[in-house]
Scaffold this active site. Structure first.
Site, short mmCIF file in Angstrom:
data_model
loop_
_atom_site.label_atom_id
_atom_site.label_comp_id
_atom_site.label_asym_id
_atom_site.label_seq_id
_atom_site.Cartn_x
_atom_site.Cartn_y
_atom_site.Cartn_z
N GLU A 141 9.01 -4.74 13.11
CA GLU A 141 8.68 -3.63 12.21
C GLU A 141 7.36 -3.01 12.68
OE1 GLU A 141 7.36 -4.37 8.10
OE2 GLU A 141 8.58 -2.67 7.50
N LYS A 169 -1.33 -7.16 -9.44
CA LYS A 169 -2.32 -7.20 -8.35
C LYS A 169 -1.85 -6.19 -7.29
CE LYS A 169 -3.25 -8.38 -4.53
NZ LYS A 169 -3.64 -7.43 -3.45
N PHE A 186 0.81 -1.23 0.00
CA PHE A 186 0.00 0.00 0.00
C PHE A 186 0.83 1.27 0.00
CE2 PHE A 186 0.70 -0.28 4.64
CZ PHE A 186 1.01 1.04 4.92
N CYS A 228 9.60 1.43 3.51
CA CYS A 228 10.48 0.31 3.88
C CYS A 228 11.88 0.81 4.13
CB CYS A 228 10.47 -0.76 2.80
SG CYS A 228 11.29 -0.22 1.31
P1 NAD Z 1 1.25 -6.73 3.01
O1 NAD Z 1 2.27 -7.81 3.10
O2 NAD Z 1 0.15 -6.72 3.98
O3 NAD Z 1 0.56 -6.75 1.57
C1 NAD Z 1 1.33 -6.77 0.38
C2 NAD Z 1 0.52 -7.47 -0.71
O4 NAD Z 1 0.27 -8.82 -0.30
C3 NAD Z 1 -0.84 -6.83 -0.96
O5 NAD Z 1 -1.07 -6.79 -2.35
C4 NAD Z 1 -1.81 -7.75 -0.25
O6 NAD Z 1 -3.07 -7.83 -0.88
C5 NAD Z 1 -1.12 -9.11 -0.31
N1 NAD Z 1 -1.40 -9.94 0.88
C6 NAD Z 1 -1.55 -9.52 2.15
N2 NAD Z 1 -1.79 -10.57 2.97
C7 NAD Z 1 -1.79 -11.68 2.19
C8 NAD Z 1 -1.98 -13.07 2.45
N3 NAD Z 1 -2.21 -13.54 3.66
N4 NAD Z 1 -1.91 -13.92 1.41
C9 NAD Z 1 -1.66 -13.47 0.17
N5 NAD Z 1 -1.50 -12.17 -0.13
C10 NAD Z 1 -1.54 -11.27 0.86
O7 NAD Z 1 2.07 -5.34 3.03
P2 NAD Z 1 1.45 -3.88 3.11
O8 NAD Z 1 0.94 -3.65 4.49
O9 NAD Z 1 0.61 -3.59 1.95
O10 NAD Z 1 2.79 -3.02 2.90
C11 NAD Z 1 3.66 -2.69 3.94
C12 NAD Z 1 4.83 -3.65 4.02
O11 NAD Z 1 5.53 -3.68 2.78
C13 NAD Z 1 5.84 -3.26 5.07
O12 NAD Z 1 6.26 -4.42 5.74
C14 NAD Z 1 6.98 -2.66 4.26
O13 NAD Z 1 8.24 -2.72 4.89
C15 NAD Z 1 6.94 -3.52 3.05
N6 NAD Z 1 7.58 -2.88 1.90
C16 NAD Z 1 8.79 -3.34 1.54
C17 NAD Z 1 9.47 -2.75 0.50
C18 NAD Z 1 10.83 -3.22 0.10
O14 NAD Z 1 11.37 -2.73 -0.87
N7 NAD Z 1 11.42 -4.17 0.82
C19 NAD Z 1 8.88 -1.68 -0.20
C20 NAD Z 1 7.61 -1.24 0.19
C21 NAD Z 1 6.97 -1.86 1.26
#
Ligand code: NAD
Length: 488
Positions: A388, A180, A156, A288
């Site tokens: 985190e 997605k 997000f 991140c």
């Molecule tokens: P999230 O893991 O909740 O969701 C990411 C994606 O996974 C979304 O599209 C979501 O629909 C899907 N998803 C969520 N739960 C799922 C499940 N149980 N099964 C299958 N798919 C699922 O992450 P978020 O809250 O959207 O984003 C924040 C996180 O992303 C933080 O941990 C941040 O550090 C990380 N992030 C990392 C980077 C990087 O470059 N390492 C960059 C941006 C964000």
């Protein structure tokens, strides 16, 4: 059909050249975190929609891979121009659904455009090597070929930029792509998808599939999908990596972070404090690359914290679309609750709050606001030091020496980014060499590699081999073949 024809407030998916609103589950509201209002409805696609899209993408791939790369990048040149023309509009949508400030939003859109620019260089980027007469009369060269249907699952916090770490590179390299995006921020990637279609991307080469877990699981298991790019939290990154690699897919899964900012006694304090503020509290700590633990070395702690607290207290929290706001809301009421839980936990475990963001004074009570928070006397074993939080909460772990600071950094389960603040080249060099972290800054606020360099962390911040964007993206989205030739 265009998005508008589906229904004004409905965010549609783009499957098989059509804007569609899947009907398998009730649409979910998209919330503006600045005031809690519903700004759109999002229908979720199903596994059957993913199957349909994958079949269409596979069929499109069989033609797209044969389009010369110089022609494949032409829609991306047009896309870049369209993105530039609509940059402010995209940034405004981004602020509305994500909450980040207008300045953070436009900077993100600019970063997204840079990805497209670099992907336009694919004719040079995907060149192979060649050497004649490797043995008498035998020539050898390498070529890079696209993989097939690739899929991207994004978080997000960067709804304009993170998808563009993926699809411009994948498409330019000759693959077709299914995106997605996060269900929390579907409007930004939908607007950018509309512009990609306007730029003339052929049907089936790019498809947008909105949804949640069902869509992700279908993508991870679909036999026609050859590669998965994921960015999100570490537990889901690990799950995605394990599930999709077990299906024989190529995977890059970027996860969460706990980033340390080490301040040496010789650091330029005003500049360091400015950098720490931007790192920890920019985008409400929802990056991140956000600094979440400051490690002052030796006696710098006193003057550093004094200035840091003073500047933090002056930050203005509010609706990110309004002028003069330094920090917008966090993504949702649920996430706010989680962050407040971490602050409670920090107090419970004995850390000392120097700034307590549990009351974000003056901000709309209907919005998801958390004020900037700083904890002193944090010990490495405490929950707020290890996990985190992904919000504006900064922990201070004091160290006596650079060695001790490096031990603190390396004890973390994460290894996304870190920065050292110092005027000593020797200390900086030693730090760069010894920390077990993927992206290392010296005197930087946010060490975000540009589009032509790779982006990813180590340890639990990354699962896979090839990182995002830069040459790694070219290698990730192509398979190398070695050709040896002898003519009689
Ligand atoms: P999230 O893991 O909740 O969701 C990411 C994606 O996974 C979304 O599209 C979501 O629909 C899907 N998803 C969520 N739960 C799922 C499940 N149980 N099964 C299958 N798919 C699922 O992450 P978020 O809250 O959207 O984003 C924040 C996180 O992303 C933080 O941990 C941040 O550090 C990380 N992030 C990392 C980077 C990087 O470059 N390492 C960059 C941006 C964000």
């Amino acid at each position: 059909m265009t998005t508008l024809e589906v229904e004004v407030s409905t965010v549609a998916s783009y499957i098989a050249g059509q804007w569609v609103a899947p009907k398998s589950v009730a649409p979910q509201p998209v919330i503006n975190p600045a005031d809690g209002s519903a700004i759109a409805m999002l229908p979720y696609a199903s596994a059957a929609d993913v199957d349909h899209a994958a079949q269409v993408a596979h069929k499109a791939f069989l033609e797209w891979r044969d389009v010369p790369v110089v022609d494949r990048v032409q829609p991306l040149y047009r896309y870049k121009t369209l993105l530039e023309k609509h940059a402010q509009e995209i940034a405004d949508i981004l602020t509305r659904e994500n909450g980040k400030t207008a300045n953070d939003a436009i900077m993100e859109v600019k970063r997204a455009i840079q990805m497209v620019e670099v992907a336009c260089g694919m004719p040079s980027l995907m060149m192979g090597d060649s050497l004649n007469d490797v043995a008498k009369g035998i020539d050898c060269h390498t070529i890079r070929q696209p993989l097939g249907v690739c899929a991207g699952i994004t978080p997000f916090n960067f709804p304009a930029m993170v998808p563009m770490w993926m699809f411009p590179f994948a498409i330019a390299a000759g693959n077709t792509f299914l995106l997605k995006p996060s269900e929390k921020v579907p409007m930004t990637p939908t607007r950018t998808a509309e512009l990609l279609i306007e730029a003339g991307i052929p049907e089936g080469v790019f498809q947008l599939i909105h949804g949640g877990r069902e869509v992700v699981e279908a993508l991870l298991h679909h036999p026609l999908i050859k590669a998965i790019s994921f960015v999100g939290s570490s537990p889901i990154a690990k799950l995605v990596y394990q599930t999709a690699t077990a299906q024989g897919k190529r995977v890059q899964a970027l996860g969460g972070a706990k980033n340390h900012l080490v301040v040496m006694p010789d650091a330029d304090l005003p500049k360091t404090v400015e950098a720490i503020l931007s790192s920890a509290f920019g985008a409400a700590g929802e990056r991140c690359l956000a600094g979440s633990v400051v490690v002052p070395v030796g006696d710098v702690a006193g003057p550093l914290l004094q200035l840091l607290v003073e500047k933090t207290q002056a930050l203005h929290v509010g609706d990110g679309s309004k002028a003069g706001v330094d920090m917008g809301p966090v993504i949702s009421a649920e996430h706010r609750k989680k962050i407040l839980g971490y602050i409670d936990k920090g107090v419970e475990e004995g850390a000392v709050p120097l700034c307590d963001g549990r009351k974000a004074n003056g901000a709309d009570p209907k919005g998801s606001y958390v004020g900037p928070t700083i904890f002193d006397n944090v010990k490495p074993g405490m929950t707020i030091a290890r996990e985190e939080i992904f919000g504006p909460v900064l922990s201070v772990i004091r160290a006596r020496t650079l060695d001790e600071a490096i031990d603190v950094v390396n004890a973390s389960d994460f290894g996304n980014t870190t920065t050292i603040y110092t005027q000593s080249g020797k200390a900086a060099r030693e730090y760069q060499a010894r920390v077990e972290v993927g992206m290392v800054g010296v005197n930087m606020a946010v060490s975000a590699p540009m589009a032509f360099f790779p982006f990813a962390g180590w340890k639990n911040s990354f699962f896979g081999d090839l990182h995002a964007h830069g040459k790694d993206a070219v290698y990730f989205y192509t398979e190398q073949k070695v050709l040896m030739t002898r003519w009689f």
